[in-house]
Design an enzyme around this catalytic site. Sequence first.
Site, PDB file in Angstrom:
ATOM      1  N   ARG A  31       0.819  -1.206   0.000  1.00 45.53           N
ATOM      2  CA  ARG A  31       0.000   0.000   0.000  1.00 45.53           C
ATOM      3  C   ARG A  31       0.858   1.264   0.000  1.00 45.53           C
ATOM      4  O   ARG A  31       1.867   1.334   0.708  1.00 45.53           O
ATOM      5  CB  ARG A  31      -0.952   0.000   1.209  1.00 45.53           C
ATOM      6  N   ASP A  32       0.434   2.241  -0.807  1.00 43.13           N
ATOM      7  CA  ASP A  32       1.125   3.526  -0.845  1.00 43.13           C
ATOM      8  C   ASP A  32       0.997   4.206   0.518  1.00 43.13           C
ATOM      9  O   ASP A  32      -0.058   4.212   1.138  1.00 43.13           O
ATOM     10  CB  ASP A  32       0.526   4.419  -1.939  1.00 43.13           C
ATOM     11  N   ILE A  33       2.096   4.778   0.973  1.00 45.34           N
ATOM     12  CA  ILE A  33       2.127   5.399   2.303  1.00 45.34           C
ATOM     13  C   ILE A  33       1.270   6.676   2.346  1.00 45.34           C
ATOM     14  O   ILE A  33       0.809   7.082   3.412  1.00 45.34           O
ATOM     15  CB  ILE A  33       3.596   5.675   2.703  1.00 45.34           C
ATOM     16  N   ASN A  89       4.722   6.597 -13.461  1.00 49.51           N
ATOM     17  CA  ASN A  89       5.441   7.839 -13.683  1.00 49.51           C
ATOM     18  C   ASN A  89       6.899   7.543 -14.003  1.00 49.51           C
ATOM     19  O   ASN A  89       7.495   6.641 -13.417  1.00 49.51           O
ATOM     20  CB  ASN A  89       5.364   8.724 -12.444  1.00 49.51           C
ATOM     21  N   GLU A  97       8.974  10.141  -8.156  1.00 46.24           N
ATOM     22  CA  GLU A  97       9.673  10.520  -6.922  1.00 46.24           C
ATOM     23  C   GLU A  97      10.568   9.402  -6.411  1.00 46.24           C
ATOM     24  O   GLU A  97      11.648   9.657  -5.893  1.00 46.24           O
ATOM     25  CB  GLU A  97       8.659  10.903  -5.845  1.00 46.24           C
ATOM     26  N   VAL A  98      10.088   8.172  -6.497  1.00 48.38           N
ATOM     27  CA  VAL A  98      10.881   7.038  -6.017  1.00 48.38           C
ATOM     28  C   VAL A  98      11.499   6.352  -7.235  1.00 48.38           C
ATOM     29  O   VAL A  98      10.781   5.923  -8.152  1.00 48.38           O
ATOM     30  CB  VAL A  98      10.022   6.043  -5.216  1.00 48.38           C
ATOM     31  N   HIS A 102       7.593   1.571 -10.579  1.00 49.29           N
ATOM     32  CA  HIS A 102       6.396   1.114  -9.880  1.00 49.29           C
ATOM     33  C   HIS A 102       5.141   1.513 -10.639  1.00 49.29           C
ATOM     34  O   HIS A 102       5.110   2.548 -11.301  1.00 49.29           O
ATOM     35  CB  HIS A 102       6.348   1.675  -8.451  1.00 49.29           C
ATOM     36  N   HIS A 104       1.190   2.393 -10.095  1.00 49.23           N
ATOM     37  CA  HIS A 104       0.149   2.758  -9.133  1.00 49.23           C
ATOM     38  C   HIS A 104      -1.171   2.107  -9.566  1.00 49.23           C
ATOM     39  O   HIS A 104      -1.594   2.260 -10.715  1.00 49.23           O
ATOM     40  CB  HIS A 104      -0.082   4.273  -9.109  1.00 49.23           C
TER      41      HIS A 104
HETATM   42  P1  AMP Z   1       5.969   8.415  -7.883  1.00 48.44           P
HETATM   43  O1  AMP Z   1       5.688   9.884  -7.891  1.00 48.44           O
HETATM   44  O2  AMP Z   1       5.278   7.694  -9.001  1.00 48.44           O
HETATM   45  O3  AMP Z   1       7.452   8.103  -7.815  1.00 48.44           O
HETATM   46  O4  AMP Z   1       5.284   7.862  -6.575  1.00 48.44           O
HETATM   47  C1  AMP Z   1       5.986   7.371  -5.478  1.00 48.44           C
HETATM   48  C2  AMP Z   1       4.964   6.912  -4.485  1.00 48.44           C
HETATM   49  O5  AMP Z   1       5.629   6.157  -3.482  1.00 48.44           O
HETATM   50  C3  AMP Z   1       4.219   8.045  -3.779  1.00 48.44           C
HETATM   51  O6  AMP Z   1       2.826   7.896  -4.014  1.00 48.44           O
HETATM   52  C4  AMP Z   1       4.581   7.842  -2.309  1.00 48.44           C
HETATM   53  O7  AMP Z   1       3.512   8.128  -1.451  1.00 48.44           O
HETATM   54  C5  AMP Z   1       4.978   6.378  -2.268  1.00 48.44           C
HETATM   55  N1  AMP Z   1       5.918   6.001  -1.219  1.00 48.44           N
HETATM   56  C6  AMP Z   1       7.081   6.594  -0.900  1.00 48.44           C
HETATM   57  N2  AMP Z   1       7.693   5.963   0.121  1.00 48.44           N
HETATM   58  C7  AMP Z   1       6.888   4.923   0.462  1.00 48.44           C
HETATM   59  C8  AMP Z   1       6.958   3.898   1.436  1.00 48.44           C
HETATM   60  N3  AMP Z   1       7.965   3.805   2.296  1.00 48.44           N
HETATM   61  N4  AMP Z   1       5.949   3.003   1.487  1.00 48.44           N
HETATM   62  C9  AMP Z   1       4.901   3.085   0.637  1.00 48.44           C
HETATM   63  N5  AMP Z   1       4.781   4.028  -0.326  1.00 48.44           N
HETATM   64  C10 AMP Z   1       5.759   4.942  -0.396  1.00 48.44           C
END
Ligand code: AMP
Length: 116
Positions: A31-33, A89, A97-98, A102, A104
């Site tokens: 699950r997304d945080i 993304n 961001e990560v 991944h 969504h």
């Molecule tokens: P993106 O902008 O596509 O890279 O989205 C990265 C997603 O990762 C965001 O929706 C964050 O809320 C989610 N995220 C970041 N760190 C964590 C974590 N430790 N556990 C779960 N989701 C995370």
Amino acid sequence: MTDPDCIFCKIVAGEIPQEGVYQDDLVTAFRDIHPVAPTHILIVPNEHLASTNDLTRNHEKLAARMLSVVPKLARHEGIEQSGYRLIMNSGPDGKQEVIHMHLHLIGGQAMRHPIG
Ligand code: AMP
Ligand code: ZN
């Protein structure tokens, strides 16, 4: 292949306590945080790929698995019929961001999304 500094690699390895949703030999879902809807699940490759730019023909089975687990998860979440969005993304303009690829899976009411 894992990146010791990558948060999603740590989640895949079970090093960060997480409400796991699904894991198999190729992908992990959790699950997304910061959920933007009642269902907000991230489906990630178990191996560290930075983004879709890292995909090659060698990843065809993995890329297919990332999609083929979707109906299973959607059924489990009860959103199979009501519907959902799949978003991936990539890079700065894609607001990634990560830096571990991944997908969504976003479903349920009260969705926020820049596109429609
Ligand atoms: P993106 O902008 O596509 O890279 O989205 C990265 C997603 O990762 C965001 O929706 C964050 O809320 C989610 N995220 C970041 N760190 C964590 C974590 N430790 N556990 C779960 N989701 C995370
Ligand atoms: Zn990683």
